[in-house]
Write a protein that holds these residues in place. Sequence first.
Motif, PDB file in Angstrom:
ATOM      1  N   PRO A  97       0.847  -1.199   0.000  1.00 14.38           N
ATOM      2  CA  PRO A  97       0.000   0.000   0.000  1.00 14.38           C
ATOM      3  C   PRO A  97       0.881   1.248   0.000  1.00 14.38           C
ATOM      4  O   PRO A  97       1.912   1.295   0.674  1.00 14.38           O
ATOM      5  CB  PRO A  97      -0.779  -0.119   1.309  1.00 14.38           C
ATOM      6  CG  PRO A  97      -0.660  -1.548   1.712  1.00 14.38           C
ATOM      7  CD  PRO A  97       0.675  -2.008   1.204  1.00 14.38           C
ATOM      8  N   THR A  98       0.486   2.235  -0.771  1.00 13.60           N
ATOM      9  CA  THR A  98       1.336   3.415  -0.887  1.00 13.60           C
ATOM     10  C   THR A  98       0.492   4.647  -1.161  1.00 13.60           C
ATOM     11  O   THR A  98      -0.673   4.557  -1.579  1.00 13.60           O
ATOM     12  CB  THR A  98       2.377   3.225  -2.004  1.00 13.60           C
ATOM     13  OG1 THR A  98       3.316   4.296  -1.986  1.00 13.60           O
ATOM     14  CG2 THR A  98       1.717   3.164  -3.372  1.00 13.60           C
ATOM     15  N   THR A  99       1.092   5.803  -0.919  1.00 13.96           N
ATOM     16  CA  THR A  99       0.462   7.082  -1.243  1.00 13.96           C
ATOM     17  C   THR A  99       1.310   7.770  -2.294  1.00 13.96           C
ATOM     18  O   THR A  99       2.538   7.791  -2.195  1.00 13.96           O
ATOM     19  CB  THR A  99       0.364   7.972   0.015  1.00 13.96           C
ATOM     20  OG1 THR A  99      -0.394   7.291   1.017  1.00 13.96           O
ATOM     21  CG2 THR A  99      -0.320   9.293  -0.307  1.00 13.96           C
ATOM     22  N   VAL A 100       0.658   8.306  -3.315  1.00 12.27           N
ATOM     23  CA  VAL A 100       1.395   8.981  -4.386  1.00 12.27           C
ATOM     24  C   VAL A 100       0.996  10.445  -4.442  1.00 12.27           C
ATOM     25  O   VAL A 100      -0.055  10.857  -3.948  1.00 12.27           O
ATOM     26  CB  VAL A 100       1.164   8.293  -5.756  1.00 12.27           C
ATOM     27  CG1 VAL A 100       1.761   6.890  -5.753  1.00 12.27           C
ATOM     28  CG2 VAL A 100      -0.314   8.236  -6.115  1.00 12.27           C
ATOM     29  N   ASP A 101       1.854  11.223  -5.069  1.00 13.62           N
ATOM     30  CA  ASP A 101       1.710  12.675  -5.129  1.00 13.62           C
ATOM     31  C   ASP A 101       0.753  13.069  -6.248  1.00 13.62           C
ATOM     32  O   ASP A 101       1.021  12.812  -7.427  1.00 13.62           O
ATOM     33  CB  ASP A 101       3.092  13.294  -5.355  1.00 13.62           C
ATOM     34  CG  ASP A 101       3.055  14.807  -5.443  1.00 13.62           C
ATOM     35  OD1 ASP A 101       2.022  15.400  -5.074  1.00 13.62           O
ATOM     36  OD2 ASP A 101       4.052  15.396  -5.887  1.00 13.62           O
ATOM     37  N   GLY A 102      -0.365  13.711  -5.870  1.00 12.10           N
ATOM     38  CA  GLY A 102      -1.309  14.210  -6.857  1.00 12.10           C
ATOM     39  C   GLY A 102      -1.108  15.679  -7.191  1.00 12.10           C
ATOM     40  O   GLY A 102      -1.914  16.255  -7.930  1.00 12.10           O
ATOM     41  N   CYS A 155     -13.594  15.560 -13.491  1.00  7.35           N
ATOM     42  CA  CYS A 155     -12.688  16.440 -14.238  1.00  7.35           C
ATOM     43  C   CYS A 155     -11.340  16.612 -13.543  1.00  7.35           C
ATOM     44  O   CYS A 155     -10.516  17.411 -14.001  1.00  7.35           O
ATOM     45  CB  CYS A 155     -13.348  17.803 -14.466  1.00  7.35           C
ATOM     46  SG  CYS A 155     -14.741  17.749 -15.609  1.00  7.35           S
ATOM     47  N   ARG A 156     -11.074  15.855 -12.499  1.00  8.66           N
ATOM     48  CA  ARG A 156      -9.799  15.981 -11.789  1.00  8.66           C
ATOM     49  C   ARG A 156      -8.706  15.167 -12.482  1.00  8.66           C
ATOM     50  O   ARG A 156      -8.055  14.318 -11.890  1.00  8.66           O
ATOM     51  CB  ARG A 156      -9.966  15.548 -10.329  1.00  8.66           C
ATOM     52  CG  ARG A 156     -10.869  16.467  -9.523  1.00  8.66           C
ATOM     53  CD  ARG A 156     -10.711  16.228  -8.036  1.00  8.66           C
ATOM     54  NE  ARG A 156     -11.613  17.034  -7.222  1.00  8.66           N
ATOM     55  CZ  ARG A 156     -11.403  18.304  -6.871  1.00  8.66           C
ATOM     56  NH1 ARG A 156     -10.300  18.921  -7.278  1.00  8.66           N
ATOM     57  NH2 ARG A 156     -12.271  18.955  -6.113  1.00  8.66           N
ATOM     58  N   ILE A 157      -8.469  15.471 -13.744  1.00 10.85           N
ATOM     59  CA  ILE A 157      -7.467  14.738 -14.513  1.00 10.85           C
ATOM     60  C   ILE A 157      -6.050  15.176 -14.142  1.00 10.85           C
ATOM     61  O   ILE A 157      -5.116  14.371 -14.180  1.00 10.85           O
ATOM     62  CB  ILE A 157      -7.714  14.894 -16.037  1.00 10.85           C
ATOM     63  CG1 ILE A 157      -6.728  14.052 -16.857  1.00 10.85           C
ATOM     64  CG2 ILE A 157      -7.676  16.349 -16.450  1.00 10.85           C
ATOM     65  CD1 ILE A 157      -6.840  12.574 -16.655  1.00 10.85           C
ATOM     66  N   ASP A 158      -5.857  16.432 -13.738  1.00  7.19           N
ATOM     67  CA  ASP A 158      -4.500  16.899 -13.441  1.00  7.19           C
ATOM     68  C   ASP A 158      -3.877  16.115 -12.288  1.00  7.19           C
ATOM     69  O   ASP A 158      -2.684  15.781 -12.328  1.00  7.19           O
ATOM     70  CB  ASP A 158      -4.499  18.393 -13.118  1.00  7.19           C
ATOM     71  CG  ASP A 158      -4.576  19.260 -14.368  1.00  7.19           C
ATOM     72  OD1 ASP A 158      -4.624  18.685 -15.481  1.00  7.19           O
ATOM     73  OD2 ASP A 158      -4.593  20.498 -14.232  1.00  7.19           O
ATOM     74  N   TYR A 216     -15.206  16.368 -19.168  1.00  6.66           N
ATOM     75  CA  TYR A 216     -14.507  15.085 -19.240  1.00  6.66           C
ATOM     76  C   TYR A 216     -14.990  14.203 -20.398  1.00  6.66           C
ATOM     77  O   TYR A 216     -14.736  13.007 -20.440  1.00  6.66           O
ATOM     78  CB  TYR A 216     -14.530  14.348 -17.899  1.00  6.66           C
ATOM     79  CG  TYR A 216     -15.847  13.821 -17.389  1.00  6.66           C
ATOM     80  CD1 TYR A 216     -16.154  12.464 -17.497  1.00  6.66           C
ATOM     81  CD2 TYR A 216     -16.742  14.639 -16.712  1.00  6.66           C
ATOM     82  CE1 TYR A 216     -17.334  11.952 -16.971  1.00  6.66           C
ATOM     83  CE2 TYR A 216     -17.910  14.138 -16.177  1.00  6.66           C
ATOM     84  CZ  TYR A 216     -18.211  12.789 -16.314  1.00  6.66           C
ATOM     85  OH  TYR A 216     -19.376  12.281 -15.784  1.00  6.66           O
ATOM     86  N   SER A 217     -15.655  14.835 -21.348  1.00  4.17           N
ATOM     87  CA  SER A 217     -16.082  14.116 -22.547  1.00  4.17           C
ATOM     88  C   SER A 217     -14.879  13.796 -23.441  1.00  4.17           C
ATOM     89  O   SER A 217     -13.950  14.588 -23.565  1.00  4.17           O
ATOM     90  CB  SER A 217     -17.073  14.966 -23.336  1.00  4.17           C
ATOM     91  OG  SER A 217     -17.371  14.375 -24.587  1.00  4.17           O
ATOM     92  N   VAL A 218     -14.907  12.613 -24.042  1.00  5.93           N
ATOM     93  CA  VAL A 218     -13.921  12.262 -25.079  1.00  5.93           C
ATOM     94  C   VAL A 218     -14.654  11.912 -26.364  1.00  5.93           C
ATOM     95  O   VAL A 218     -14.198  11.087 -27.157  1.00  5.93           O
ATOM     96  CB  VAL A 218     -13.003  11.105 -24.615  1.00  5.93           C
ATOM     97  CG1 VAL A 218     -12.102  11.544 -23.487  1.00  5.93           C
ATOM     98  CG2 VAL A 218     -13.809   9.862 -24.204  1.00  5.93           C
ATOM     99  N   ALA A 219     -15.796  12.531 -26.575  1.00  4.44           N
ATOM    100  CA  ALA A 219     -16.666  12.206 -27.699  1.00  4.44           C
ATOM    101  C   ALA A 219     -16.163  12.807 -29.011  1.00  4.44           C
ATOM    102  O   ALA A 219     -15.334  13.714 -29.036  1.00  4.44           O
ATOM    103  CB  ALA A 219     -18.078  12.695 -27.411  1.00  4.44           C
TER     104      ALA A 219
END
Length: 340
Positions: A47-52, A126-129, A258-261
Amino acid sequence: MSLPRGADFRPPWPLTSGHVQTMLSSSGVRRLLLPRAAQAVQQGAQPTTVDGGDGVRLTGAFTAQQALARPRGLAVLFHGWEGSVDSTYVLQTGSRLLADGWDVFRLNFRDHGDSHHLNEALFHSCRIDEVMHALTDIARRWPARPLALAGFSLGGNFALRAALRAPAWDVPLAYALAVCPIIDPGEGLFALERQAPWFYQAYFMNKWRRSLKLKQAAFPQHRYFELAELKQNLRGLTEALVLRHTDFDSLQAYLDGYSVARDALKAMAIPATILTARDDPIIPVDAFERLELPPGVELDIADYGGHCGFIRGRDMTSFTDEYIAARFSAVADGGFPPAA
């Protein structure tokens, strides 16, 4: 090299029903019937935590392969909405890739799994960053190459957007595969409300309400919602939270975010595959048929499979395991798509 195709998936009755496939895909019955090997990725997982980025923390689990002297590469897996790194389909796919010699990282999105307490702001699609920041951190900390990504449902949507952005972010992504991804969120939301049987919306709403209550319990000083809002339908609750907790001025603007249409993926520079099923009762197939894709992106529409099901028989294993493993192997062995 011959790769499995969606057309190869021909399940026996009653698995020819998209509804049966969809209901079984995340059911407790399926988890009980799966062979032990399908959960091997949990053994020895770290288990780990990564930087967002910007103080955001996301959780995940890394499992090192033991099958080969050196890993074939690093596989990153994205779950669907209200799923987690321990969702059945994630465990099954991760275990197959582990057996094939891939190191595996399973990522939780914000407020998924047991991570509600880590970040005060709510998850939204929409939190893609922050996912791109996480991929950057994962690629740095676990440098096995190639780096390949697979996602399911909303995770498939995130995988496609991540692949589109990877070159600009200097993420060394070699390939992405999306299973039944959300393509047009506005159309999908309408389909779930108006066309799909009532129990699908009830299932997702129950899980979402539970998640929101966990978030509220983790940050009691913050008011995330009014109790009356929790009683609304999917569209109503989504709109209320979008207007309360995001910078979008309308529900449609958020869904478009967040559409990829249509032509949204036309600039994709990384090889990718989109696998879906014509009988998916949650994501309308029409949205896939209207996609404008570059030559390096493969669209594969199977007749059967439901939503992220593709269950082959009584052992509850999925055709997607073989499908994903074969394409990841093609990437590791010389690139995707394979030479003619």
